[in-house]
Enzyme design. Structure first.
Site, PDB file in Angstrom:
ATOM      1  CB  CYS A  37      34.690  38.579  40.051  1.00 25.05           C
ATOM      2  SG  CYS A  37      34.579  40.116  40.965  1.00 25.05           S
ATOM      3  CB  THR A  39      37.840  42.316  39.447  1.00 17.82           C
ATOM      4  OG1 THR A  39      37.599  41.072  40.049  1.00 17.82           O
ATOM      5  CG2 THR A  39      37.410  43.426  40.352  1.00 17.82           C
ATOM      6  CG  HIS A  42      36.747  45.743  35.077  1.00 16.21           C
ATOM      7  ND1 HIS A  42      36.166  46.499  34.089  1.00 16.21           N
ATOM      8  CD2 HIS A  42      35.921  45.815  36.146  1.00 16.21           C
ATOM      9  CE1 HIS A  42      35.024  47.014  34.544  1.00 16.21           C
ATOM     10  NE2 HIS A  42      34.859  46.596  35.790  1.00 16.21           N
ATOM     11  CD  GLU A  61      33.626  36.229  42.810  1.00 13.87           C
ATOM     12  OE1 GLU A  61      32.743  35.544  42.270  1.00 13.87           O
ATOM     13  OE2 GLU A  61      33.614  37.472  42.803  1.00 13.87           O
ATOM     14  CB  CYS A  90      52.999  42.529  52.015  1.00 12.57           C
ATOM     15  SG  CYS A  90      52.966  44.074  52.954  1.00 12.57           S
ATOM     16  CB  CYS A  93      52.675  47.725  53.609  1.00 12.38           C
ATOM     17  SG  CYS A  93      50.930  47.323  53.642  1.00 12.38           S
ATOM     18  CB  CYS A 104      47.973  44.798  51.634  1.00 12.30           C
ATOM     19  SG  CYS A 104      49.675  44.269  51.326  1.00 12.30           S
ATOM     20  CD  GLU A 193      20.066  45.966  37.477  1.00 13.29           C
ATOM     21  OE1 GLU A 193      21.008  46.124  38.263  1.00 13.29           O
ATOM     22  OE2 GLU A 193      20.215  45.830  36.241  1.00 13.29           O
ATOM     23  N   GLY A 260      30.634  49.878  44.659  1.00  8.71           N
ATOM     24  CA  GLY A 260      30.940  49.373  43.312  1.00  8.71           C
ATOM     25  C   GLY A 260      32.206  50.041  42.804  1.00  8.71           C
TER      26      GLY A 260
HETATM   27 ZN   LIG Z   1      35.147  39.035  43.020  1.00 11.06          ZN
HETATM   28 ZN   LIG Z   2      50.740  44.958  53.284  1.00 12.76          ZN
END
Ligand SMILES: [Zn+2]
Ligand SMILES: [Zn+2]
Length: 342
Positions: A37, A39, A42, A61, A90, A93, A104, A193, A260
């Site tokens: 992914c 992320t 990153h 994933e 959690c 919260c 969360c 794109e 995004g």
């Molecule tokens: Zn992902």
């Molecule tokens: Zn939480």
């Protein structure tokens, strides 16, 4: 088992780890695939550190087969084909209590804070497993979580039949949006794109018109196609310049969705007067609460063309290389999947 361990920015090492033992309420999953992914990329570069606790196995994933279950598990059985909901909220919260686990404050997400899917096995809470028909291949299973994110966005967008839509970007997320909006009764679906290979895919999968923001004047082209603007625009690019350029293209009373993930420090300028006059909405959507079940239904029903979105399968050894390909080879790959047994 083999596992790719993230030890800090720029460092992923392939190592041997003991196969984890499922404790009470847990299931051990023999992974058949794990998606790479944005992320993860990153995190690898150190641009994303919140909630990441190295050394840790990244990858959220996740698809696989249940190998063993711990005491008290009765919702899955050995051999079940499953996808993982990686978000472990959690439960305590304010947002969890309000029914917003995606927001969360203290999540322990699989593949961020606890070991995830870039390994041969993963141990996860059985409550976070979604069963898939045995016929769904790993390429379908690894998209369950991402599609669930897009479904949550689709719900929030509130798309109405007979309206027009535009998607910015045609990566995995943009193409999943394409699959949903392309099947909705719309008057026009535009997708922008910069990469030709992805534009072609967007056109073949469901977009009515594809635009190259690198070679065309997006505003002028949209102006020709829809002189009053577009009812719903979704950013699936995370590119601040694309957002800034597209917000003024929203039709009166229309909606712009930030979907995004833009860089943390990014800023754009907007014209609040025009947004006021148009009574336009700018909204956002983050991760999926409560949509994984529907995501499974769509994938099982064959309504998502995962075979064309998951373009590439790589071995665990190739994970560091996949991070580079993710950024440099957008003209050849969309979703890359790691097969840990390859
Ligand atoms: Zn992902
Ligand atoms: Zn939480």
């Amino acid at each position: 088992m083999k596992a790719a361990i993230f030890t800090g920015p720029g460092r992923i090492t392939l190592d041997e780890k003991p196969v984890p033992d499922p404790g009470p309420g847990q299931a051990l999953v023999r992974l058949s695939g794990c998606g790479v992914c944005g992320t993860d990329v990153h995190i690898f570069h150190g641009d994303l550190t919140e909630g990441i606790t190295p050394p840790v196995v990244l990858g959220h994933e996740i698809a696989g087969l249940v190998e063993r279950v711990g005491p008290g598990v009765d919702n899955v059985r050995v051999g079940d084909n499953v996808a993982v909901d990686p978000l472990i909220a959690c439960g305590r919260c304010e947002d969890c209590h309000a029914g917003r686990p995606n927001l969360c404050r203290r999540p322990t997400t699989v593949g961020y804070a606890v070991d995830g899917g870039f390994a041969q096995y993963a141990c996860v809470p059985a409550t976070h497993l979604y069963k898939l028909k045995p016929s769904v291949p790993p390429k379908g299973g690894i998209l369950v979580e991402t599609l669930a994110c897009v479904l949550h966005g689709y719900d929030r967008l509130g798309f109405q039949a007979g309206c027009s839509a535009m998607i910015l970007g045609a990566g995995t997320v943009g193409l999943l949006w394409n699959q949903l909006l392309g099947r909705s009764p719309r008057t026009l679906l535009i997708q922008s794109e910069p990469v030709a290979f992805r534009r072609k895919l967007a056109g073949e999968l469901g977009a009515d018109v594809v635009i190259d923001p690198g070679g065309e004047d997006v505003a002028a082209r949209v102006g020709e196609l829809a002189p009053d603007g577009i009812d719903y625009i979704v950013d699936a690019s995370g590119n601040p310049d694309a957002l800034a350029q597209a917000i003024p293209l929203v039709k009166r009373h229309g909606t712009f969705m930030i979907f995004g993930v833009c860089p943390k420090q990014a800023k754009i300028s907007i014209n609040p007067h025009d947004i006021y006059q148009a009574e336009a909405k700018i909204i956002a959507s983050k991760m999926p609460p409560l949509t994984l079940g529907r995501s499974v239904e769509l994938i099982e029903a064959g309504l998502i063309d995962y075979e064309r979105i998951v373009t590439t399968t790589l071995s665990l050894e190739s994970l560091p290389e996949a991070v580079g390909l993710f950024e440099q080879a957008r003209d050849r790959h969309v979703k890359m999947m790691i097969d840990p047994w390859e």
